[in-house]
Structure formats: C-alpha cells, structure tokens
Design a protein around this motif. Structure first.
Motif, PDB file in Angstrom:
ATOM      1  N   ALA A 186      20.308   8.590  -5.931  1.00 38.89           N
ATOM      2  CA  ALA A 186      19.306   9.164  -6.842  1.00 38.89           C
ATOM      3  C   ALA A 186      17.933   8.483  -6.713  1.00 38.89           C
ATOM      4  CB  ALA A 186      19.815   9.139  -8.275  1.00 38.89           C
ATOM      5  N   PRO A 187      17.848   7.151  -6.672  1.00 36.66           N
ATOM      6  CA  PRO A 187      16.523   6.542  -6.472  1.00 36.66           C
ATOM      7  C   PRO A 187      15.896   6.931  -5.128  1.00 36.66           C
ATOM      8  CG  PRO A 187      18.073   4.914  -7.301  1.00 36.66           C
ATOM      9  CD  PRO A 187      18.881   6.137  -6.932  1.00 36.66           C
ATOM     10  N   TYR A 188      16.715   7.095  -4.126  1.00 37.39           N
ATOM     11  CA  TYR A 188      16.263   7.547  -2.804  1.00 37.39           C
ATOM     12  C   TYR A 188      15.652   8.943  -2.931  1.00 37.39           C
ATOM     13  CZ  TYR A 188      17.205   8.850   2.186  1.00 37.39           C
ATOM     14  OH  TYR A 188      17.139   9.258   3.496  1.00 37.39           O
ATOM     15  N   TRP A 217      12.293   8.628  -4.587  1.00 34.13           N
ATOM     16  CA  TRP A 217      11.286   8.078  -3.684  1.00 34.13           C
ATOM     17  C   TRP A 217      10.867   9.116  -2.631  1.00 34.13           C
ATOM     18  CZ3 TRP A 217       8.115   4.097  -3.897  1.00 34.13           C
ATOM     19  CH2 TRP A 217       7.425   3.732  -2.749  1.00 34.13           C
ATOM     20  N   VAL A 218      11.837   9.859  -2.102  1.00 28.89           N
ATOM     21  CA  VAL A 218      11.511  10.890  -1.110  1.00 28.89           C
ATOM     22  C   VAL A 218      10.705  12.012  -1.762  1.00 28.89           C
ATOM     23  CG1 VAL A 218      12.489  12.608   0.493  1.00 28.89           C
ATOM     24  CG2 VAL A 218      13.419  10.289   0.429  1.00 28.89           C
ATOM     25  N   SER A 219      10.964  12.307  -3.025  1.00 30.19           N
ATOM     26  CA  SER A 219      10.134  13.278  -3.752  1.00 30.19           C
ATOM     27  C   SER A 219       8.694  12.778  -3.811  1.00 30.19           C
ATOM     28  CB  SER A 219      10.655  13.484  -5.180  1.00 30.19           C
ATOM     29  OG  SER A 219      11.936  14.034  -5.167  1.00 30.19           O
ATOM     30  N   PHE A 220       8.522  11.514  -4.154  1.00 30.39           N
ATOM     31  CA  PHE A 220       7.193  10.914  -4.193  1.00 30.39           C
ATOM     32  C   PHE A 220       6.562  10.923  -2.799  1.00 30.39           C
ATOM     33  CE2 PHE A 220       4.569   7.065  -3.700  1.00 30.39           C
ATOM     34  CZ  PHE A 220       3.529   7.417  -4.545  1.00 30.39           C
ATOM     35  N   ALA A 221       7.337  10.585  -1.771  1.00 27.66           N
ATOM     36  CA  ALA A 221       6.827  10.573  -0.398  1.00 27.66           C
ATOM     37  C   ALA A 221       6.386  11.973   0.033  1.00 27.66           C
ATOM     38  CB  ALA A 221       7.890  10.028   0.557  1.00 27.66           C
ATOM     39  N   THR A 222       7.106  12.989  -0.410  1.00 25.27           N
ATOM     40  CA  THR A 222       6.730  14.366  -0.091  1.00 25.27           C
ATOM     41  C   THR A 222       5.378  14.702  -0.716  1.00 25.27           C
ATOM     42  OG1 THR A 222       9.074  14.961   0.026  1.00 25.27           O
ATOM     43  CG2 THR A 222       7.499  16.782  -0.184  1.00 25.27           C
ATOM     44  N   LEU A 223       5.214  14.343  -1.987  1.00 27.45           N
ATOM     45  CA  LEU A 223       3.934  14.561  -2.661  1.00 27.45           C
ATOM     46  C   LEU A 223       2.817  13.778  -1.975  1.00 27.45           C
ATOM     47  CD1 LEU A 223       2.182  15.580  -5.033  1.00 27.45           C
ATOM     48  CD2 LEU A 223       2.962  13.557  -6.313  1.00 27.45           C
ATOM     49  N   LEU A 224       3.081  12.536  -1.636  1.00 30.08           N
ATOM     50  CA  LEU A 224       2.079  11.704  -0.975  1.00 30.08           C
ATOM     51  C   LEU A 224       1.705  12.281   0.387  1.00 30.08           C
ATOM     52  CD1 LEU A 224       0.411   9.127  -1.214  1.00 30.08           C
ATOM     53  CD2 LEU A 224       2.362   7.871  -0.270  1.00 30.08           C
ATOM     54  N   ALA A 273      10.260  -1.307  -1.369  1.00 26.77           N
ATOM     55  CA  ALA A 273      11.012  -0.135  -1.846  1.00 26.77           C
ATOM     56  C   ALA A 273      12.063   0.282  -0.825  1.00 26.77           C
ATOM     57  CB  ALA A 273      10.059   1.019  -2.141  1.00 26.77           C
ATOM     58  N   TRP A 274      11.674   0.353   0.443  1.00 22.95           N
ATOM     59  CA  TRP A 274      12.617   0.805   1.452  1.00 22.95           C
ATOM     60  C   TRP A 274      13.762  -0.190   1.678  1.00 22.95           C
ATOM     61  CZ3 TRP A 274      13.812   5.378   2.542  1.00 22.95           C
ATOM     62  CH2 TRP A 274      12.875   6.402   2.490  1.00 22.95           C
ATOM     63  N   THR A 275      13.511  -1.461   1.540  1.00 16.48           N
ATOM     64  CA  THR A 275      14.599  -2.434   1.674  1.00 16.48           C
ATOM     65  C   THR A 275      15.664  -2.195   0.608  1.00 16.48           C
ATOM     66  OG1 THR A 275      13.131  -4.069   2.665  1.00 16.48           O
ATOM     67  CG2 THR A 275      15.168  -4.902   1.650  1.00 16.48           C
ATOM     68  N   VAL A 276      15.236  -2.015  -0.625  1.00 15.84           N
ATOM     69  CA  VAL A 276      16.170  -1.741  -1.727  1.00 15.84           C
ATOM     70  C   VAL A 276      16.872  -0.411  -1.493  1.00 15.84           C
ATOM     71  CG1 VAL A 276      16.339  -1.286  -4.203  1.00 15.84           C
ATOM     72  CG2 VAL A 276      14.885  -3.158  -3.367  1.00 15.84           C
ATOM     73  N   LEU A 277      16.107   0.608  -1.121  1.00 15.36           N
ATOM     74  CA  LEU A 277      16.701   1.934  -0.913  1.00 15.36           C
ATOM     75  C   LEU A 277      17.697   1.932   0.240  1.00 15.36           C
ATOM     76  CD1 LEU A 277      13.537   4.131  -1.470  1.00 15.36           C
ATOM     77  CD2 LEU A 277      15.523   3.937  -2.988  1.00 15.36           C
TER      78      LEU A 277
END
Length: 173
Positions: free
Chosen positions: A153-155, A158-165, A64-68
C-alpha cells in the motif's frame, strides 16, 4: 478465516532461506538498476528541469525507495510462502506472482526511461502502467496473504505521487 502456512491447504513454495533469496534478489536488482540510471542524472539533466512546488528534495527519494524496496521484498517473501496446494486458488496465486513480476519489471523500466533516455512522456506511460499493476498485485495478493498485500500500500501511494510528479514535470517542460 485466512489460511496459514501450517494449514494443510498451503504448501510453502520454497524453504525460508531460498524463498528469501527469491524475494530479495529481483527487488535488489531493480533497486540497483534504478540507482545506476538515476545517480549521474540528478546533478545534470534532472537539476535542469522545471519542477513543481511539491517536488521533494533530492535526498527524500533514496530514503523513500529504500524503505519501499524493503517492504516490497517482504511482501514477495510472504506471498511466496502462501502457495495454495491445488486447484483454482493455485492458479490465482500464480497470477498474483505474475502481476508482482510485471510491476517489478515496470518499476525497473521507469528509471532508465525517465532518467537515462530523458523520455518524460514515455516515462509517464510506464509509471501509470506501474501504478495499475501495483494496485492489481495488491488485489490479487489479498486472498493469499493480507499482510503481503498491505505491505504494498505505501508503494502504491508513492507510485501515485510519482505519477503526478512525472505528469507535472512533463507539463512544465
């Protein structure tokens, strides 16, 4: 109608190759720092944490981070090429670049705070600030280059998901 680089109101900040280097190098440095802080902690400290059911397998994160990071670099490259020639638009463009730099600095800061310092609570503060800055960067980039903004936008997702995680890991541990 959005101006293009051939519009006389736009002056490219740099020629394409130096602009590419200016866009890629800070993103690559952020990626490298993150990788160096993360790699030794995955099989040890991170493996020992209680994680939620929605925690992805470890292999998902580098993919994910490589693509982002590629999308972030392209976004910055485009934004650098959308420099207005004069006036208040130029100040807005500089503000968009400052926001871009701030979100990249927060991105670089989160990994050592979470993985190296094991400061899950402090990391939550950093990742929440990162999310705010990514969203603000998107908002500021829109007038200058819509594709540059949308590439982030995908970043933001993903950061929204990372915040929840991050928040859930804090709660579970």
């Amino acid at each position: 109608m959005q101006a293009t680089q051939t519009d006389p109101a736009r002056v490219p900040a740099l020629r394409p190759l130096p602009r590419l280097l200016v866009a890629v190098l800070p993103v690559a440095a952020t990626s490298f720092l993150g990788s160096m802080a993360t790699r030794p902690e995955i099989p040890t400290w991170y493996a020992s944490l209680n994680k939620p059911w929605f925690n992805p397998p470890d292999w998902v994160f580098p993919v994910a981070w490589t693509v982002l990071y590629a999308m972030i670099a392209v976004s910055l490259w485009r934004l650098l090429g959308a420099r207005p020639a004069t006036g208040s638009a130029r100040r807005g463009w500089w503000l968009a670049l400052a926001a871009f730099a701030a979100q990249l600095a927060l991105n670089a800061a989160w990994t050592p705070v979470f993985f190296t310092a094991h400061a899950v609570g402090a990391a939550l503060v950093v990742v929440a600030a990162l999310l705010v800055m990514v969203l603000w960067t998107i908002r500021l980039a829109v007038p200058f280059d819509r594709p540059a903004a949308w590439l982030l936008a995908p970043y933001a997702a993903w950061v929204s998901f990372a915040t929840l995680l991050n928040a859930t890991i804090l709660r579970l541990n």
